[in-house]
Design an enzyme around this catalytic site. Structure first.
Site, PDB file in Angstrom:
ATOM      1  N   CYS A  31      -2.401   5.127   0.371  1.00 42.42           N
ATOM      2  CA  CYS A  31      -3.612   4.701   0.439  1.00 42.42           C
ATOM      3  C   CYS A  31      -4.597   5.537  -0.243  1.00 42.42           C
ATOM      4  O   CYS A  31      -4.429   6.824   0.014  1.00 42.42           O
ATOM      5  CB  CYS A  31      -4.056   4.042   1.596  1.00 42.42           C
ATOM      6  SG  CYS A  31      -3.094   2.749   2.319  1.00 42.42           S
ATOM      7  N   TYR A 171       9.253  -2.970   1.138  1.00 39.93           N
ATOM      8  CA  TYR A 171       8.773  -2.038   2.206  1.00 39.93           C
ATOM      9  C   TYR A 171       8.911  -2.479   3.492  1.00 39.93           C
ATOM     10  O   TYR A 171       8.494  -3.851   3.955  1.00 39.93           O
ATOM     11  CB  TYR A 171       7.397  -2.291   1.816  1.00 39.93           C
ATOM     12  CG  TYR A 171       6.356  -1.352   2.701  1.00 39.93           C
ATOM     13  CD1 TYR A 171       6.717   0.069   2.910  1.00 39.93           C
ATOM     14  CD2 TYR A 171       5.005  -1.757   3.166  1.00 39.93           C
ATOM     15  CE1 TYR A 171       5.662   0.681   3.811  1.00 39.93           C
ATOM     16  CE2 TYR A 171       4.088  -0.904   3.958  1.00 39.93           C
ATOM     17  CZ  TYR A 171       4.483   0.486   4.273  1.00 39.93           C
ATOM     18  OH  TYR A 171       3.672   1.024   4.974  1.00 39.93           O
ATOM     19  N   HIS A 174       6.286   2.179   8.537  1.00 35.92           N
ATOM     20  CA  HIS A 174       4.777   2.398   9.126  1.00 35.92           C
ATOM     21  C   HIS A 174       4.456   1.055  10.073  1.00 35.92           C
ATOM     22  O   HIS A 174       3.128   0.907  10.376  1.00 35.92           O
ATOM     23  CB  HIS A 174       3.960   2.271   8.069  1.00 35.92           C
ATOM     24  CG  HIS A 174       4.056   3.604   7.213  1.00 35.92           C
ATOM     25  ND1 HIS A 174       4.420   3.439   6.060  1.00 35.92           N
ATOM     26  CD2 HIS A 174       4.186   4.822   7.516  1.00 35.92           C
ATOM     27  CE1 HIS A 174       4.505   4.745   5.597  1.00 35.92           C
ATOM     28  NE2 HIS A 174       4.178   5.518   6.480  1.00 35.92           N
ATOM     29  N   ASP A 267       3.875   9.575  10.591  1.00 32.22           N
ATOM     30  CA  ASP A 267       4.293  10.000   9.367  1.00 32.22           C
ATOM     31  C   ASP A 267       3.441  10.977   8.639  1.00 32.22           C
ATOM     32  O   ASP A 267       3.999  12.067   8.438  1.00 32.22           O
ATOM     33  CB  ASP A 267       4.263   8.683   8.514  1.00 32.22           C
ATOM     34  CG  ASP A 267       4.927   9.021   7.056  1.00 32.22           C
ATOM     35  OD1 ASP A 267       5.581  10.080   6.867  1.00 32.22           O
ATOM     36  OD2 ASP A 267       4.754   8.038   6.055  1.00 32.22           O
TER      37      ASP A 267
END
Ligand code: ADP
Ligand code: SF4
Length: 696
Positions: A31, A171, A174, A267
């Site tokens: 991001c 995906y 997360h 992460d």
């Protein structure tokens, strides 16, 4: 220069299904606070990374449908063909440098509260939605919803292909993706073929991967991004249990495995709480389970560590988000044998914080980040100087160092004068505090670069006065004299002085960093008062504990170091303080300090209490050290007579803020020297007006 042969392995191509990455450098999806809101800024930022040598350049997460609406976040979006052009712009920017463009389409499931679209959020089971305790619930998806979701994903894949992407990422990382959420027993209470056994819980993700592969055939690579462990013990996925089993089940399905630990705060953990490569123990099984290439991140900036990871078989590609932000040219610098030129990420997560605040990302180390298109700033190129004037920079903190480096690169003769016997200013001082060692990289990168430049002279132990600045004969002067912490108590919650702050038992972070050991010699309890809410009060507390003090941490906020929730550190900071025996008194204001106690007031009830304390460290706000600037600026005729055309204050002396802001201000000083700067000093991105507007 050419590269050291021991790094050759990093420049081997890697096949990702039908496409080939030209080397092993993989900019993982990240991001950036620009996304669809500032799409040209986003595209230019990605293009610069491709130019810097990253073989794969990824998007941030791209939400795929109105039920996947994560407003107000400013990530990417691909709901319809109308979204294709801005993503195509990014693909073009990446392709221009021979790199592969990767897209990460996402449905955020329970995190998509659909504040803009007003759709009812979707999830495997009934569950409250979003963060911030939004009073909205997700509904359990029925079979038709699951079918629709698969179609939305497929539509996004087809649109991504049209936009020009080379790799599609499926995906499940997360704890941010719907198909990943289906895998988790704590979320999935279904009794149909999508719930229950592991095979059932993985079914949806398998379908997504298979359908993506079928749709793209041999035109695009298909990667899987999967968090193998959630660091929450038996409550979540564990890399030696279901985390591993899932990789085994899907092992040969994707063309590449991108593996990590969840959630984002685990992460992208900060350097205060982790070292380079901290995920290796969790992900190193993956290569044993699949023949497909594996990529993983770990704030890698050391080429030797990268090589060793390839040679040891931990990974095939070096994943990086933050190191690619701090230095988009990291691969190029290794390739060209210039590893000492790498601007290493310091692991501060200012980049994350700005994204969290829905603002374009900023980077402490890289002042050009986010400015590639907006201001036309390239991380490695800067225009030659516009005149022959000498530049004098007063103060060698992060702002002064960056100003010296960047004006030096423009070709000016530069003199950098520093009062103390050390360069680096606050960065040097703060990097000696617990956990902040990596921050010294801000100084080290710049002092090394400056040491290689014949046109930049550095003088330590040179505290300049007004007269000395005037006598110097410089045409351009930047005052970068920093700031000092306030002792009087003025802060975010105190607009009046706090009685007792003139006492000998009241200290500031500067006193602690200066090594004033009278705090320790006073004995008894030390109060650390935090009305700043970033990291400083917490590292003060840790330092004092290390010095043998008993510490009570008082804050008007409900938690310690409240703002660090945006750097994803708050929970770890509070846990660490508690582990170290620091007592935390939250939601209390400081009302008075005496020689042996402080008076605190509950922020809700107004009830006061006295707490015994021998000393107090006041972490509230800072004041610029700007007397030199003010004195110089007060007499324009005197400046003119001395031949000074430019006088600027930069960094904390201009406005105390983050180290990132100080570096940016130093860089900006250099970029704008001799240039015409418009009143709005950057290009804006404006929303296009819809056609055919009519009132309802
Ligand atoms: P910033 O974050 O804006 O770079 P810092 O506080 O880190 O600010 O650094 C300011 C630096 O300026 C410190 O190293 C300080 O010693 C130095 N300094 C302050 N006043 C003078 C002065 N009059 N002459 C030279 N150096 C100075
Ligand atoms: Fe690294 Fe900090 Fe820059 Fe983020 S802001 S890339 S953590 S140096």
């Amino acid at each position: 220069m050419s590269r050291d042969p021991r790094y050759d392995v990093l420049f081997e191509p890697v096949k990702i299904g039908p496409v080939t990455a030209k080397n092993r450098f993989y900019q993982a999806p990240h991001c950036n606070g620009m996304g669809r809101t500032f799409p040209s800024s986003m595209a230019a930022m990605r293009g610069v990374k491709a130019e810097g040598g990253w073989a794969v350049v990824s998007t941030e997460q791209i939400d795929i449908h109105p039920t996947a609406d994560i407003t107000p976040a400013t990530e990417g979006r691909l709901w319809s063909d109308e979204d294709i052009p801005y993503l195509a712009r990014m693909c073009d920017a990446v392709h221009e440098h021979g790199s592969l463009a990767l897209i990460e389409p996402v449905h955020n499931g329970k995190w998509a509260s659909n504040l803009y679209s007003r759709e009812v959020p979707l999830f495997p089971s009934h569950m409250p939605s979003g963060d911030n305790n939004i009073p909205v619930q997700c509904r359990a998806m029925d079979k038709a919803d699951i079918k629709a979701y698969r179609r939305w994903h497929l539509d996004a894949v087809k649109r991504a292909k049209k936009a020009g992407f080379d790799i599609i990422c499926c995906y499940a990382g997360h704890n941010l993706s719907l198909s990943g959420m289906f895998m988790l027993p704590r979320y999935n209470f279904r009794t149909d073929e999508y719930g229950g056994s592991l095979e059932n819980r993985v079914r949806l993700f398998r379908e997504i991967i298979e359908e993506t592969k079928d749709a793209v055939g041999d035109t695009m690579g298909v990667s899987v991004r999967f968090a193998v462990d959630e660091l929450r013990g038996a409550e979540g996925l564990e890399c030696h249990k279901e985390g591993r089993e899932i990789v085994e089940m899907l092992a040969e399905l994707p063309d590449l495995w991108d593996v990590n630990v969840a959630e984002w705060h685990n992460d992208s953990i900060t350097s205060r709480f982790s070292e380079e490569g901290h995920q290796e123990p969790f992900i190193d099984f993956v290569k044993k389970v699949t023949t497909k290439p594996v990529v993983a991140v770990g704030r890698y900036t050391s080429p030797d560590r990268m090589v060793s990871n390839i040679n040891k078989g931990v990974m095939d590609m070096i994943g990086a988000a933050r190191p690619s932000i701090a230095d988009p040219f990291l691969p190029k610098k290794i390739e060209e044998g210039r590893i000492e030129d790498i601007r290493e990420c310091i692991g501060c997560n200012i980049c994350v914080a700005w994204d969290m605040m829905k603002a374009p990302m900023r980077c402490t180390q890289n002042p050009t980040k986010g400015e590639e298109w907006r201001k036309g700033w390239h991380p490695e190129r800067i225009d030659p100087k516009k005149d022959d004037g000498t530049v004098l920079i007063v103060g060698a903190g992060p702002s002064g160092l960056e100003a010296a480096l960047a004006t030096g690169r423009r070709g000016h003769d530069v003199i950098l004068a520093e009062a103390s016997d050390e360069l680096g200013g606050r960065v040097t001082r703060e990097s000696k505090l617990p956990g902040l060692n990596a921050w010294a990289r801000v100084r080290d990168y710049r002092t090394y670069q400056i040491s290689q430049m014949a046109n930049v002279e550095v003088y330590k132990e040179s505290e300049l006065t007004t007269e000395q600045v005037l006598e110097f004969g410089a045409r351009h002067v930047a005052i970068a004299t920093g700031s000092r912490w306030r002792r009087d108590g003025y802060g975010r919650n105190h607009q009046f002085p706090i009685p007792g702050t003139d006492g000998a038992n009241v200290f500031t972070p500067d006193d602690v960093m200066d090594g004033t050991n009278s705090i320790v010699s006073l004995g008894g309890t030390v109060i650390v008062y935090d009305d700043d809410h970033y990291y400083m009060a917490s590292v003060m507390a840790e330092q004092l504990v290390a010095d043998g003090c008993r510490v009570i941490y008082v804050t008007p906020e409900s938690v310690a170091a409240a703002w660090t929730s945006l750097t994803m550190e708050q929970v770890r900071i509070q846990a660490q303080l508690l582990e170290q025996g620091v007592e935390i008194i939250a939601s209390h204001l400081l009302r008075e300090i005496t020689t042996d106690s402080v008076t605190l007031e509950c922020g809700f009830s107004g009830v006061t209490k006295k707490v015994s304390a021998a000393a107090l460290v006041m972490v509230v706000a800072r004041l610029p050290v700007d007397d030199l600037y003010q004195d110089l600026a007060s007499d324009p005729d005197r400046l003119a007579a001395a031949g000074i055309e430019t006088l600027k204050r930069i960094g904390d002396c201009h406005g105390p803020a983050t180290i990132a802001a100080a570096v940016y201000e130093g860089h900006r000083f250099a970029r704008e020297l001799g240039e015409e700067v418009d009143e709005i000093p950057f290009r804006r991105e404006l929303t296009g007006l819809a056609d055919g507007f009519k009132l309802p």
